[in-house]
Design a protein around this motif. Structure first.
Motif, short mmCIF file in Angstrom:
data_model
loop_
_atom_site.label_atom_id
_atom_site.label_comp_id
_atom_site.label_asym_id
_atom_site.label_seq_id
_atom_site.Cartn_x
_atom_site.Cartn_y
_atom_site.Cartn_z
N THR A 71 -19.84 31.07 152.76
CA THR A 71 -18.81 31.80 152.16
C THR A 71 -18.71 30.55 150.84
OG1 THR A 71 -16.43 32.03 152.00
CG2 THR A 71 -17.20 30.56 153.86
N ASP A 72 -17.75 31.03 149.96
CA ASP A 72 -17.29 30.28 149.03
C ASP A 72 -16.04 29.44 149.19
OD1 ASP A 72 -15.39 32.44 148.81
OD2 ASP A 72 -15.93 32.68 146.37
N ARG A 73 -15.56 29.66 150.16
CA ARG A 73 -14.10 28.98 150.69
C ARG A 73 -14.59 27.45 151.16
NH1 ARG A 73 -9.59 31.96 151.15
NH2 ARG A 73 -8.72 30.22 150.86
N ARG A 90 -11.60 27.69 146.14
CA ARG A 90 -13.03 27.97 146.47
C ARG A 90 -13.87 27.22 145.74
NH1 ARG A 90 -15.54 31.45 143.08
NH2 ARG A 90 -14.61 32.33 141.36
N PRO A 94 -21.21 30.52 146.92
CA PRO A 94 -21.05 30.33 148.32
C PRO A 94 -21.85 29.03 148.63
CG PRO A 94 -21.51 32.59 147.38
CD PRO A 94 -21.75 31.69 146.33
#
Length: 208
Positions: A71-73, A90, A94
């Protein structure tokens, strides 16, 4: 008394509908809130090869990782068994794609190979960089306000001609963030990232 019972039911149902609607609107609003974006860069001090450029093409494949990191978090762990993400921020890409980009830029900085990219120029490249992301998160230190940013990658260089592994190495680094404030944690990510990708670039340069 019996005449008011249906009315109370109607009012209760209407109230629930309004509350549900508010919750849905809040969720949509939260989803639409723009997040601050952070980007890691390849180390600036990577030493160039200083010699003849190898006539080899290197392909950096997208690293594999667990679902929590795909994920890009920006992950932060309050404990060993729980994964959370820093609020309102973020990564620019990703995590696996950002690591692939960092690898590309680090190899490019050495000037040691003829070509490095995400895809081969022809049918295939000479070598492929195959990576597994083991750690890429901040771990909160129990009982404190600090966090340790941990980055760990298992990297293999594969010869495309016969799919044989010619070299394998684990790269890891830990950098401490004095607080869990976002900017402090990101600085720690940058410090750990520089250590990992500087070592990675030197290893690829000497191996190929």
């Amino acid at each position: 008394m019996t005449l008011w019972a249906p009315l109370r039911s109607i009012i209760a149902a209407a109230s629930l509908a309004v509350l549900s609607g508010c919750a849905a609107i809040t969720a949509v609003s939260d989803a639409a809130t723009p997040l601050d974006v952070y980007e890691l860069r390849a180390p600036g001090g990577i030493a160039p090869s200083g010699g003849r450029v190898s006539a080899r093409d290197v392909i950096v494949e997208i690293p594999t990782t667990s679902g929590a990191l795909a994920t890009d978090r920006i992950m932060i762990r309050p404990n060993a068994l729980q994964a959370q993400y820093l609020p309102d921020v973020r990564w620019s890409e990703p995590t696996p794609v950002m690591i692939q980009t960092l690898m590309l830029r680090s190899i490019e900085a050495t000037g040691a190979v003829r070509y490095v990219g995400r895809k081969p120029l022809g049918v295939s490249g000479d070598f492929a960089i195959v990576t597994e992301v083991i750690d890429f998160q901040a771990d909160v230190v129990p009982g404190t306000e600090t966090a340790n940013v941990q980055i760990a990658l298992l990297v293999r260089i594969v010869r495309e001609r016969d799919a044989s592994i010619i070299a394998s190495r684990r790269f890891s680094a830990i950098a401490t963030a004095a607080t869990t404030e976002t900017s402090v944690v990101i600085d720690a990510f940058s410090t750990a990232s520089d250590q990992v990708f500087d070592a990675f670039a030197g290893w690829v340069r000497s191996t190929l």
